[in-house]
Design a protein around this motif. Structure first.
Motif, PDB file in Angstrom:
ATOM      1  N   SER A   1     -12.006  -7.536  -0.399  1.00 26.38           N
ATOM      2  CA  SER A   1     -12.042  -7.713  -1.855  1.00 26.38           C
ATOM      3  C   SER A   1     -12.167  -6.368  -2.569  1.00 26.38           C
ATOM      4  O   SER A   1     -12.583  -5.379  -1.981  1.00 26.38           O
ATOM      5  CB  SER A   1     -13.227  -8.595  -2.238  1.00 26.38           C
ATOM      6  OG  SER A   1     -14.415  -7.877  -2.048  1.00 26.38           O
ATOM      7  N   SER A   2     -11.827  -6.390  -3.873  1.00 27.53           N
ATOM      8  CA  SER A   2     -11.948  -5.153  -4.667  1.00 27.53           C
ATOM      9  C   SER A   2     -13.400  -4.676  -4.722  1.00 27.53           C
ATOM     10  O   SER A   2     -13.666  -3.467  -4.764  1.00 27.53           O
ATOM     11  CB  SER A   2     -11.440  -5.390  -6.093  1.00 27.53           C
ATOM     12  OG  SER A   2     -10.070  -5.653  -6.052  1.00 27.53           O
TER      13      SER A   2
ATOM     14  N   LYS B   1      -2.580  -2.491   0.557  1.00 28.66           N
ATOM     15  CA  LYS B   1      -2.992  -3.554   1.488  1.00 28.66           C
ATOM     16  C   LYS B   1      -2.090  -4.777   1.334  1.00 28.66           C
ATOM     17  O   LYS B   1      -1.760  -5.437   2.310  1.00 28.66           O
ATOM     18  CB  LYS B   1      -4.456  -3.969   1.239  1.00 28.66           C
ATOM     19  CG  LYS B   1      -5.491  -2.900   1.504  1.00 28.66           C
ATOM     20  CD  LYS B   1      -5.564  -2.492   2.940  1.00 28.66           C
ATOM     21  CE  LYS B   1      -6.599  -3.198   3.763  1.00 28.66           C
ATOM     22  NZ  LYS B   1      -6.633  -2.677   5.146  1.00 28.66           N
ATOM     23  N   SER B   2      -1.702  -5.075   0.102  1.00 33.47           N
ATOM     24  CA  SER B   2      -0.899  -6.285  -0.122  1.00 33.47           C
ATOM     25  C   SER B   2       0.519  -6.125   0.426  1.00 33.47           C
ATOM     26  O   SER B   2       1.209  -7.094   0.683  1.00 33.47           O
ATOM     27  CB  SER B   2      -0.851  -6.633  -1.614  1.00 33.47           C
ATOM     28  OG  SER B   2      -0.135  -5.642  -2.294  1.00 33.47           O
TER      29      SER B   2
ATOM     30  N   PHE C   1      -9.533   2.457   4.736  1.00 29.11           N
ATOM     31  CA  PHE C   1      -8.836   1.192   4.448  1.00 29.11           C
ATOM     32  C   PHE C   1      -7.544   1.038   5.259  1.00 29.11           C
ATOM     33  O   PHE C   1      -6.755   0.119   5.004  1.00 29.11           O
ATOM     34  CB  PHE C   1      -8.570   1.088   2.942  1.00 29.11           C
ATOM     35  CG  PHE C   1      -9.827   1.270   2.125  1.00 29.11           C
ATOM     36  CD1 PHE C   1     -10.854   0.333   2.198  1.00 29.11           C
ATOM     37  CD2 PHE C   1     -10.015   2.385   1.331  1.00 29.11           C
ATOM     38  CE1 PHE C   1     -12.044   0.513   1.483  1.00 29.11           C
ATOM     39  CE2 PHE C   1     -11.185   2.573   0.615  1.00 29.11           C
ATOM     40  CZ  PHE C   1     -12.209   1.636   0.690  1.00 29.11           C
TER      41      PHE C   1
ATOM     42  N   ILE D   1      -8.874   1.989  -6.516  1.00 26.38           N
ATOM     43  CA  ILE D   1      -8.998   0.624  -5.963  1.00 26.38           C
ATOM     44  C   ILE D   1      -7.656  -0.105  -6.097  1.00 26.38           C
ATOM     45  O   ILE D   1      -7.196  -0.774  -5.160  1.00 26.38           O
ATOM     46  CB  ILE D   1     -10.112  -0.160  -6.692  1.00 26.38           C
ATOM     47  CG1 ILE D   1     -11.474   0.465  -6.376  1.00 26.38           C
ATOM     48  CG2 ILE D   1     -10.103  -1.635  -6.293  1.00 26.38           C
ATOM     49  CD1 ILE D   1     -12.613  -0.073  -7.228  1.00 26.38           C
ATOM     50  N   ALA D   2      -6.997   0.064  -7.250  1.00 26.63           N
ATOM     51  CA  ALA D   2      -5.697  -0.583  -7.462  1.00 26.63           C
ATOM     52  C   ALA D   2      -4.680  -0.071  -6.445  1.00 26.63           C
ATOM     53  O   ALA D   2      -3.872  -0.847  -5.909  1.00 26.63           O
ATOM     54  CB  ALA D   2      -5.219  -0.312  -8.895  1.00 26.63           C
TER      55      ALA D   2
ATOM     56  N   ASP E   1      -5.464  -1.727  -3.153  1.00 28.63           N
ATOM     57  CA  ASP E   1      -5.037  -3.142  -3.242  1.00 28.63           C
ATOM     58  C   ASP E   1      -3.528  -3.276  -3.049  1.00 28.63           C
ATOM     59  O   ASP E   1      -3.053  -4.124  -2.291  1.00 28.63           O
ATOM     60  CB  ASP E   1      -5.429  -3.724  -4.608  1.00 28.63           C
ATOM     61  CG  ASP E   1      -6.857  -4.263  -4.615  1.00 28.63           C
ATOM     62  OD1 ASP E   1      -7.374  -4.578  -3.515  1.00 28.63           O
ATOM     63  OD2 ASP E   1      -7.453  -4.363  -5.691  1.00 28.63           O
ATOM     64  N   ARG E   2      -2.788  -2.433  -3.748  1.00 27.08           N
ATOM     65  CA  ARG E   2      -1.312  -2.482  -3.655  1.00 27.08           C
ATOM     66  C   ARG E   2      -0.860  -2.200  -2.237  1.00 27.08           C
ATOM     67  O   ARG E   2       0.000  -2.886  -1.686  1.00 27.08           O
ATOM     68  CB  ARG E   2      -0.684  -1.426  -4.580  1.00 27.08           C
ATOM     69  CG  ARG E   2      -0.526  -1.852  -6.022  1.00 27.08           C
ATOM     70  CD  ARG E   2       0.530  -1.024  -6.749  1.00 27.08           C
ATOM     71  NE  ARG E   2       0.396   0.411  -6.599  1.00 27.08           N
ATOM     72  CZ  ARG E   2      -0.441   1.179  -7.276  1.00 27.08           C
ATOM     73  NH1 ARG E   2      -1.240   0.633  -8.177  1.00 27.08           N
ATOM     74  NH2 ARG E   2      -0.493   2.483  -7.082  1.00 27.08           N
TER      75      ARG E   2
ATOM     76  N   ASN F   1     -11.299   2.994 -10.477  1.00 24.36           N
ATOM     77  CA  ASN F   1     -10.559   1.729 -10.598  1.00 24.36           C
ATOM     78  C   ASN F   1      -9.075   1.901 -10.271  1.00 24.36           C
ATOM     79  O   ASN F   1      -8.452   1.007  -9.689  1.00 24.36           O
ATOM     80  CB  ASN F   1     -10.748   1.137 -11.999  1.00 24.36           C
ATOM     81  CG  ASN F   1     -12.073   0.390 -12.118  1.00 24.36           C
ATOM     82  OD1 ASN F   1     -12.640  -0.055 -11.096  1.00 24.36           O
ATOM     83  ND2 ASN F   1     -12.605   0.264 -13.329  1.00 24.36           N
TER      84      ASN F   1
ATOM     85  N   ILE G   1     -14.090  -2.744  -1.612  1.00 18.61           N
ATOM     86  CA  ILE G   1     -13.433  -1.423  -1.678  1.00 18.61           C
ATOM     87  C   ILE G   1     -14.255  -0.500  -2.573  1.00 18.61           C
ATOM     88  O   ILE G   1     -14.528   0.651  -2.215  1.00 18.61           O
ATOM     89  CB  ILE G   1     -11.983  -1.556  -2.221  1.00 18.61           C
ATOM     90  CG1 ILE G   1     -11.143  -2.400  -1.263  1.00 18.61           C
ATOM     91  CG2 ILE G   1     -11.347  -0.177  -2.419  1.00 18.61           C
ATOM     92  CD1 ILE G   1      -9.775  -2.784  -1.806  1.00 18.61           C
TER      93      ILE G   1
END
Lengths: 351, 84
Positions: free
Chosen positions: B2-3, B81-82, B53, B74-75, B78-79, B71, B6
Protein backbone atom coordinates in the motif's frame (compact mmCIF):
# COMPACT_ATOMS: atom_id res chain seq x y z
CA UNK A 1 40.94 24.47 16.37
CA UNK A 2 38.97 21.72 18.08
CA UNK A 3 41.77 19.81 19.85
CA UNK A 4 40.18 19.68 23.30
CA UNK A 5 36.53 19.25 22.36
CA UNK A 6 34.37 16.45 23.84
CA UNK A 7 34.31 13.48 21.46
CA UNK A 8 32.76 10.02 21.21
CA UNK A 9 34.86 7.53 23.15
CA UNK A 10 35.00 5.14 20.14
CA UNK A 11 35.29 7.44 17.12
CA UNK A 12 36.27 11.11 16.86
CA UNK A 13 32.90 12.73 16.19
CA UNK A 14 32.57 15.69 18.49
CA UNK A 15 29.79 17.29 20.50
CA UNK A 16 29.16 19.97 17.84
CA UNK A 17 28.51 17.45 15.05
CA UNK A 18 24.87 17.78 13.91
CA UNK A 19 22.38 15.44 15.65
CA UNK A 20 25.09 13.70 17.69
CA UNK A 21 24.07 12.14 21.00
CA UNK A 22 26.46 10.56 23.47
CA UNK A 23 24.93 7.37 24.84
CA UNK A 24 26.23 4.69 27.22
CA UNK A 25 29.98 4.94 28.01
CA UNK A 26 30.29 8.10 25.94
CA UNK A 27 29.69 6.23 22.68
CA UNK A 28 27.88 8.28 20.03
CA UNK A 29 24.63 7.40 18.28
CA UNK A 30 26.50 7.03 14.95
CA UNK A 31 28.74 4.27 16.37
CA UNK A 32 25.76 2.53 17.96
CA UNK A 33 23.81 2.74 14.69
CA UNK A 34 26.78 1.28 12.83
CA UNK A 35 26.70 -1.80 15.08
CA UNK A 36 23.16 -2.46 13.87
CA UNK A 37 23.75 -1.79 10.16
CA UNK A 38 26.98 -3.69 9.49
CA UNK A 39 25.28 -6.62 7.72
CA UNK A 40 23.27 -4.33 5.44
CA UNK A 41 26.40 -2.37 4.49
CA UNK A 42 28.32 -5.58 3.79
CA UNK A 43 25.61 -6.76 1.41
CA UNK A 44 25.57 -3.33 -0.30
CA UNK A 45 29.31 -3.58 -0.89
CA UNK A 46 29.10 -7.17 -2.13
CA UNK A 47 26.42 -6.10 -4.62
CA UNK A 48 28.51 -3.10 -5.67
CA UNK A 49 31.49 -5.39 -6.35
CA UNK A 50 29.39 -7.54 -8.67
CA UNK A 51 27.88 -4.53 -10.41
CA UNK A 52 31.29 -2.91 -10.94
CA UNK A 53 32.71 -6.13 -12.41
CA UNK A 54 29.73 -6.41 -14.74
CA UNK A 55 29.94 -2.77 -15.81
CA UNK A 56 33.66 -2.97 -16.58
CA UNK A 57 33.55 -6.44 -18.16
CA UNK A 58 30.66 -5.52 -20.45
CA UNK A 59 31.86 -2.04 -21.38
CA UNK A 60 31.26 -1.00 -24.94
CA UNK A 61 34.14 0.80 -26.60
CA UNK A 62 32.74 4.03 -27.96
CA UNK A 63 35.83 6.23 -27.83
CA UNK A 64 39.52 6.20 -27.10
CA UNK A 65 39.26 5.74 -23.31
CA UNK A 66 37.31 3.50 -20.93
CA UNK A 67 37.43 5.87 -17.99
CA UNK A 68 38.39 9.37 -16.94
CA UNK A 69 40.07 9.27 -13.53
CA UNK A 70 39.84 12.42 -11.41
CA UNK A 71 43.44 12.50 -10.30
CA UNK A 72 44.39 15.00 -7.58
CA UNK A 73 47.77 13.45 -6.87
CA UNK A 74 46.69 12.49 -3.36
CA UNK A 75 47.19 8.96 -2.08
CA UNK A 76 43.58 7.82 -2.61
CA UNK A 77 43.22 8.96 -6.23
CA UNK A 78 46.70 7.60 -6.96
CA UNK A 79 45.55 4.21 -5.65
CA UNK A 80 42.37 4.45 -7.74
CA UNK A 81 44.44 5.21 -10.86
CA UNK A 82 46.60 2.16 -10.11
CA UNK A 83 43.53 -0.06 -9.57
CA UNK A 84 41.91 1.20 -12.77
CA UNK A 85 44.97 0.33 -14.84
CA UNK A 86 46.36 -2.74 -13.10
CA UNK A 87 43.36 -4.45 -11.48
CA UNK A 88 40.61 -3.60 -13.95
CA UNK A 89 42.69 -3.19 -17.12
CA UNK A 90 40.96 0.04 -18.13
CA UNK A 91 42.39 2.43 -20.69
CA UNK A 92 42.21 5.64 -18.69
CA UNK A 93 42.64 9.36 -19.11
CA UNK A 94 43.90 10.89 -15.87
CA UNK A 95 42.57 14.38 -15.24
CA UNK A 96 43.88 16.92 -12.71
CA UNK A 97 42.24 20.20 -11.80
CA UNK A 98 45.06 22.57 -10.93
CA UNK A 99 43.57 24.92 -8.36
CA UNK A 100 46.89 26.72 -7.82
CA UNK A 101 47.33 25.20 -4.36
CA UNK A 102 48.64 21.72 -5.19
CA UNK A 103 51.86 21.10 -3.25
CA UNK A 104 55.10 20.88 -5.27
CA UNK A 105 55.77 17.34 -4.03
CA UNK A 106 52.26 16.39 -5.13
CA UNK A 107 53.01 17.63 -8.67
CA UNK A 108 56.16 15.51 -8.71
CA UNK A 109 54.06 12.56 -7.56
CA UNK A 110 51.52 13.21 -10.32
CA UNK A 111 54.16 13.24 -13.05
CA UNK A 112 55.92 10.13 -11.71
CA UNK A 113 52.69 8.16 -11.31
CA UNK A 114 51.17 8.91 -14.73
CA UNK A 115 54.51 8.11 -16.37
CA UNK A 116 54.93 4.93 -14.36
CA UNK A 117 51.42 3.71 -15.22
CA UNK A 118 51.78 4.86 -18.83
CA UNK A 119 48.51 6.81 -18.93
CA UNK A 120 47.53 9.97 -20.75
CA UNK A 121 47.12 12.97 -18.48
CA UNK A 122 45.15 16.17 -18.90
CA UNK A 123 45.55 19.20 -16.61
CA UNK A 124 42.94 21.92 -16.43
CA UNK A 125 43.80 25.14 -14.59
CA UNK A 126 40.94 27.61 -14.09
CA UNK A 127 42.04 31.24 -14.17
CA UNK A 128 43.58 32.04 -10.80
CA UNK A 129 41.36 35.09 -10.40
CA UNK A 130 38.17 33.13 -11.03
CA UNK A 131 39.19 30.18 -8.87
CA UNK A 132 40.05 32.45 -5.95
CA UNK A 133 36.78 34.35 -6.34
CA UNK A 134 34.80 31.10 -6.17
CA UNK A 135 36.84 29.84 -3.21
CA UNK A 136 36.41 33.16 -1.39
CA UNK A 137 32.66 33.24 -1.96
CA UNK A 138 32.37 29.62 -0.80
CA UNK A 139 34.23 30.36 2.43
CA UNK A 140 32.54 33.59 3.49
CA UNK A 141 28.94 33.29 2.28
CA UNK A 142 26.27 30.71 2.98
CA UNK A 143 26.55 29.17 -0.49
CA UNK A 144 25.70 25.67 0.76
CA UNK A 145 23.12 24.31 3.16
CA UNK A 146 24.42 23.08 6.51
CA UNK A 147 23.43 19.49 5.65
CA UNK A 148 25.69 19.56 2.59
CA UNK A 149 28.66 20.54 4.74
CA UNK A 150 28.54 17.78 7.36
CA UNK A 151 31.36 15.87 5.69
CA UNK A 152 33.13 18.46 3.58
CA UNK A 153 34.25 22.08 3.86
CA UNK A 154 32.63 24.70 1.64
CA UNK A 155 35.73 25.43 -0.47
CA UNK A 156 36.42 21.70 -0.94
CA UNK A 157 32.80 21.25 -2.01
CA UNK A 158 33.11 23.96 -4.67
CA UNK A 159 36.46 22.59 -5.84
CA UNK A 160 35.15 19.02 -6.05
CA UNK A 161 32.08 20.27 -7.92
CA UNK A 162 34.43 21.84 -10.49
CA UNK A 163 36.31 18.55 -10.73
CA UNK A 164 33.07 16.57 -11.17
CA UNK A 165 31.63 18.91 -13.78
CA UNK A 166 34.89 19.09 -15.75
CA UNK A 167 35.25 15.30 -15.62
CA UNK A 168 31.68 14.94 -16.89
CA UNK A 169 32.38 17.38 -19.75
CA UNK A 170 35.47 15.36 -20.72
CA UNK A 171 33.52 12.10 -20.52
CA UNK A 172 30.68 13.43 -22.67
CA UNK A 173 32.95 15.05 -25.25
CA UNK A 174 35.20 11.99 -25.55
CA UNK A 175 32.39 9.44 -25.14
CA UNK A 176 34.02 7.89 -22.06
CA UNK A 177 31.61 5.57 -20.21
CA UNK A 178 33.08 5.77 -16.69
CA UNK A 179 34.25 8.48 -14.31
CA UNK A 180 36.41 7.30 -11.39
CA UNK A 181 37.51 9.29 -8.34
CA UNK A 182 39.27 8.65 -5.05
CA UNK A 183 36.24 8.92 -2.78
CA UNK A 184 35.98 6.62 0.23
CA UNK A 185 32.89 5.61 2.18
CA UNK A 186 32.52 8.27 4.82
CA UNK A 187 33.14 10.90 2.13
CA UNK A 188 30.19 9.71 0.06
CA UNK A 189 27.07 7.72 0.97
CA UNK A 190 27.02 3.96 0.42
CA UNK A 191 24.25 4.34 -2.18
CA UNK A 192 26.56 6.52 -4.28
CA UNK A 193 29.30 3.93 -4.93
CA UNK A 194 27.92 3.59 -8.46
CA UNK A 195 25.55 6.04 -10.06
CA UNK A 196 24.57 7.39 -13.43
CA UNK A 197 25.87 10.97 -13.64
CA UNK A 198 22.58 12.39 -14.94
CA UNK A 199 23.41 16.08 -15.29
CA UNK A 200 19.88 17.34 -15.86
CA UNK A 201 18.42 15.35 -12.94
CA UNK A 202 21.09 16.58 -10.52
CA UNK A 203 21.16 20.17 -11.82
CA UNK A 204 18.12 21.22 -9.80
CA UNK A 205 19.78 20.18 -6.57
CA UNK A 206 22.74 22.45 -7.37
CA UNK A 207 20.72 25.45 -8.49
CA UNK A 208 20.48 27.26 -5.15
CA UNK A 209 24.24 27.16 -4.48
CA UNK A 210 24.98 27.98 -8.10
CA UNK A 211 22.77 31.07 -7.94
CA UNK A 212 24.48 32.19 -4.74
CA UNK A 213 27.89 31.81 -6.39
CA UNK A 214 26.62 33.73 -9.44
CA UNK A 215 25.48 36.54 -7.15
CA UNK A 216 28.90 36.72 -5.49
CA UNK A 217 31.23 36.01 -8.41
CA UNK A 218 29.22 36.60 -11.58
CA UNK A 219 28.10 34.40 -14.46
CA UNK A 220 31.69 33.27 -14.99
CA UNK A 221 30.95 30.48 -12.47
CA UNK A 222 28.91 28.81 -15.23
CA UNK A 223 32.17 28.14 -17.11
CA UNK A 224 33.32 25.90 -14.27
CA UNK A 225 30.12 24.55 -12.70
CA UNK A 226 27.73 24.11 -15.64
CA UNK A 227 27.66 22.26 -18.92
CA UNK A 228 26.33 24.03 -21.99
CA UNK A 229 22.97 22.96 -23.41
CA UNK A 230 24.56 22.18 -26.81
CA UNK A 231 26.54 19.36 -25.23
CA UNK A 232 23.82 18.13 -22.83
CA UNK A 233 21.13 18.07 -25.50
CA UNK A 234 23.23 15.66 -27.57
CA UNK A 235 23.68 13.17 -24.73
CA UNK A 236 22.31 9.72 -25.47
CA UNK A 237 23.68 8.11 -22.32
CA UNK A 238 25.33 9.64 -19.27
CA UNK A 239 28.51 8.03 -17.90
CA UNK A 240 28.57 6.07 -14.64
CA UNK A 241 30.51 7.44 -11.71
CA UNK A 242 32.18 4.41 -10.15
CA UNK A 243 33.89 4.88 -6.80
CA UNK A 244 36.06 1.78 -6.78
CA UNK A 245 37.95 2.65 -3.60
CA UNK A 246 34.73 2.19 -1.62
CA UNK A 247 34.76 -1.56 -2.25
CA UNK A 248 38.39 -2.03 -1.19
CA UNK A 249 39.10 -3.13 2.37
CA UNK A 250 42.40 -1.35 2.68
CA UNK A 251 44.25 0.74 5.26
CA UNK A 252 46.10 3.99 4.61
CA UNK A 253 49.43 2.25 5.18
CA UNK A 254 48.53 -0.46 2.67
CA UNK A 255 47.57 2.23 0.14
CA UNK A 256 50.86 4.07 0.63
CA UNK A 257 52.82 0.80 0.36
CA UNK A 258 50.99 -0.07 -2.86
CA UNK A 259 51.67 3.27 -4.56
CA UNK A 260 55.26 3.72 -3.36
CA UNK A 261 56.65 1.60 -6.26
CA UNK A 262 55.06 4.14 -8.64
CA UNK A 263 57.30 6.81 -7.11
CA UNK A 264 54.65 8.37 -4.82
CA UNK A 265 55.97 9.96 -1.61
CA UNK A 266 54.08 11.76 1.18
CA UNK A 267 54.23 15.56 0.79
CA UNK A 268 55.40 17.36 3.92
CA UNK A 269 53.81 20.77 3.25
CA UNK A 270 50.18 19.67 3.64
CA UNK A 271 48.14 18.79 6.73
CA UNK A 272 47.32 15.35 8.12
CA UNK A 273 44.03 15.09 6.22
CA UNK A 274 45.34 15.90 2.75
CA UNK A 275 48.12 14.45 0.66
CA UNK A 276 48.10 17.04 -2.10
CA UNK A 277 46.33 20.36 -1.38
CA UNK A 278 47.68 23.30 0.62
CA UNK A 279 44.23 24.90 0.92
CA UNK A 280 43.03 22.12 3.17
CA UNK A 281 44.19 23.49 6.51
CA UNK A 282 42.49 26.82 5.82
CA UNK A 283 39.29 25.10 4.65
CA UNK A 284 39.18 23.06 7.86
CA UNK A 285 39.91 26.14 9.95
CA UNK A 286 36.96 28.02 8.44
CA UNK A 287 34.68 25.00 8.91
CA UNK A 288 35.70 24.64 12.55
CA UNK A 289 35.21 28.35 13.20
CA UNK A 290 31.77 28.36 11.58
CA UNK A 291 30.34 24.99 12.63
CA UNK A 292 32.52 23.98 15.59
CA UNK A 293 33.69 20.64 14.23
CA UNK A 294 36.27 19.35 11.74
CA UNK A 295 34.85 18.37 8.32
CA UNK A 296 36.91 15.15 8.35
CA UNK A 297 35.25 13.82 11.52
CA UNK A 298 32.70 11.74 9.63
CA UNK A 299 35.18 10.26 7.15
CA UNK A 300 37.81 9.38 9.74
CA UNK A 301 35.19 8.00 12.15
CA UNK A 302 33.93 5.75 9.36
CA UNK A 303 37.46 4.37 8.91
CA UNK A 304 37.69 3.76 12.69
CA UNK A 305 34.36 1.89 12.67
CA UNK A 306 35.57 -0.23 9.75
CA UNK A 307 38.76 -1.12 11.65
CA UNK A 308 40.89 0.62 9.01
CA UNK A 309 42.27 3.30 11.34
CA UNK A 310 42.72 3.65 15.08
CA UNK A 311 41.09 6.48 17.05
CA UNK A 312 44.54 7.72 17.98
CA UNK A 313 45.67 7.82 14.32
CA UNK A 314 42.53 9.75 13.40
CA UNK A 315 43.08 12.28 16.17
CA UNK A 316 46.69 12.72 15.05
CA UNK A 317 45.43 13.47 11.56
CA UNK A 318 43.00 16.21 12.47
CA UNK A 319 45.43 17.72 14.96
CA UNK A 320 48.20 17.77 12.34
CA UNK A 321 47.38 21.11 10.71
CA UNK A 322 49.73 23.47 8.98
CA UNK A 323 48.53 26.51 10.95
CA UNK A 324 51.31 28.66 9.55
CA UNK A 325 49.58 28.40 6.14
CA UNK A 326 46.31 29.95 7.34
CA UNK A 327 47.32 33.63 7.28
CA UNK A 328 48.98 33.54 3.83
CA UNK A 329 45.99 31.67 2.36
CA UNK A 330 43.56 34.18 3.91
CA UNK A 331 45.61 36.98 2.37
CA UNK A 332 45.72 35.29 -1.02
CA UNK A 333 41.91 34.97 -0.98
CA UNK A 334 41.39 38.49 0.48
CA UNK A 335 39.55 37.06 3.49
CA UNK A 336 39.62 38.65 6.91
CA UNK A 337 38.67 37.18 10.28
CA UNK A 338 35.52 39.33 10.33
CA UNK A 339 34.34 37.70 7.09
CA UNK A 340 34.41 34.32 8.81
CA UNK A 341 32.60 35.67 11.86
CA UNK A 342 29.92 37.10 9.55
CA UNK A 343 29.24 33.80 7.79
CA UNK A 344 29.16 32.01 11.15
CA UNK A 345 26.46 34.45 12.28
CA UNK A 346 24.46 33.78 9.10
CA UNK A 347 24.59 30.00 9.63
CA UNK A 348 23.88 30.38 13.36
CA UNK A 349 20.76 32.41 12.58
CA UNK A 350 19.44 29.44 10.58
CA UNK A 351 19.54 27.07 13.55
CA UNK B 1 2.18 -2.93 -1.06
CA UNK B 2 0.00 0.00 0.00
CA UNK B 3 0.95 3.66 -0.38
CA UNK B 4 1.02 3.94 3.43
CA UNK B 5 3.63 1.18 3.64
CA UNK B 6 5.72 2.83 0.92
CA UNK B 7 5.46 6.16 2.78
CA UNK B 8 6.55 4.53 6.03
CA UNK B 9 9.65 2.98 4.45
CA UNK B 10 10.66 6.21 2.69
CA UNK B 11 10.21 8.22 5.89
CA UNK B 12 12.24 5.70 7.91
CA UNK B 13 15.03 5.90 5.33
CA UNK B 14 15.06 9.70 5.39
CA UNK B 15 15.06 9.88 9.20
CA UNK B 16 17.85 7.32 9.36
CA UNK B 17 20.00 8.81 6.63
CA UNK B 18 19.61 12.59 6.79
CA UNK B 19 19.50 13.25 10.51
CA UNK B 20 16.00 14.77 10.56
CA UNK B 21 13.00 14.11 12.80
CA UNK B 22 9.93 12.62 11.19
CA UNK B 23 7.84 15.73 11.85
CA UNK B 24 10.40 17.84 9.96
CA UNK B 25 9.81 15.95 6.70
CA UNK B 26 7.27 17.53 4.34
CA UNK B 27 5.24 15.24 2.10
CA UNK B 28 4.41 17.71 -0.65
CA UNK B 29 7.50 19.93 -0.68
CA UNK B 30 10.88 19.40 -2.31
CA UNK B 31 13.40 17.80 0.05
CA UNK B 32 16.10 19.81 -1.74
CA UNK B 33 14.31 23.12 -1.23
CA UNK B 34 13.82 22.22 2.44
CA UNK B 35 17.58 21.64 2.81
CA UNK B 36 17.13 17.98 3.81
CA UNK B 37 19.02 16.46 0.88
CA UNK B 38 21.57 17.59 -1.73
CA UNK B 39 22.61 16.04 -5.05
CA UNK B 40 24.02 12.95 -3.34
CA UNK B 41 20.69 12.69 -1.54
CA UNK B 42 18.88 12.45 -4.86
CA UNK B 43 21.24 9.69 -5.96
CA UNK B 44 20.71 7.89 -2.65
CA UNK B 45 16.93 8.17 -2.82
CA UNK B 46 16.77 6.84 -6.38
CA UNK B 47 18.96 3.92 -5.36
CA UNK B 48 16.91 3.34 -2.19
CA UNK B 49 13.62 3.20 -4.13
CA UNK B 50 15.08 0.58 -6.48
CA UNK B 51 16.33 -1.65 -3.70
CA UNK B 52 13.51 -1.23 -1.19
CA UNK B 53 10.64 -1.69 -3.65
CA UNK B 54 12.37 -3.89 -6.24
CA UNK B 55 11.72 -1.51 -9.10
CA UNK B 56 13.94 -0.29 -11.93
CA UNK B 57 14.41 3.48 -11.95
CA UNK B 58 15.44 4.28 -15.53
CA UNK B 59 17.09 7.42 -16.91
CA UNK B 60 13.69 8.63 -18.11
CA UNK B 61 12.34 8.38 -14.54
CA UNK B 62 15.05 10.70 -13.19
CA UNK B 63 13.09 13.94 -13.48
CA UNK B 64 12.33 16.77 -11.14
CA UNK B 65 8.67 15.87 -11.33
CA UNK B 66 9.15 12.31 -10.05
CA UNK B 67 11.43 13.35 -7.17
CA UNK B 68 10.04 16.77 -6.24
CA UNK B 69 8.28 15.49 -3.11
CA UNK B 70 7.75 12.32 -1.11
CA UNK B 71 4.22 11.99 -2.48
CA UNK B 72 5.62 12.20 -6.03
CA UNK B 73 8.11 9.46 -5.17
CA UNK B 74 5.31 7.28 -3.79
CA UNK B 75 3.39 7.84 -7.04
CA UNK B 76 6.48 6.77 -9.02
CA UNK B 77 6.80 3.56 -6.98
CA UNK B 78 3.05 2.88 -7.37
CA UNK B 79 3.25 3.31 -11.14
CA UNK B 80 6.31 1.09 -11.41
CA UNK B 81 4.77 -1.63 -9.22
CA UNK B 82 1.50 -1.60 -11.15
CA UNK B 83 3.43 -2.22 -14.41
CA UNK B 84 5.15 -5.32 -12.96
Amino acid sequence: MTNNIERCSKCIQSKNYPKIKFEENGVCNFCNKKNKSTKIEASFIDNAKIKISNLFDNRIKRGEYDAVVCYSGGKDSTYVLKLAVEKYGLNVLAFTLDNGYIAEVAWKNIRKVVDSLGVDHWVYRPSSENYKAIARASAITDVYRKNTLTRISAICNSCISMVNITALKIALEKKIPFILAGFTLGQIPINAIIYKNHYKFLADSRLESLNKLREEVGDVVDDYLCIKDELINEVKEYPHNVNILCIEDVTETEIKDAIAPLGWVSPKDVDGCSSNCMLNTFNNYVHEEVFGYNPYEMELSHLIREGLMTRSEALDKINDSSVEQIAPIMASLSIEKNDIISVKNVYDSKR
Amino acid sequence: MSSVMILEQILNFIVDTYMVEIDEIPLNESLIDEGIIDSFGLIELASFLEKAFLIQVNDDDLTRDNFSSINKMIALVDRKKSHD
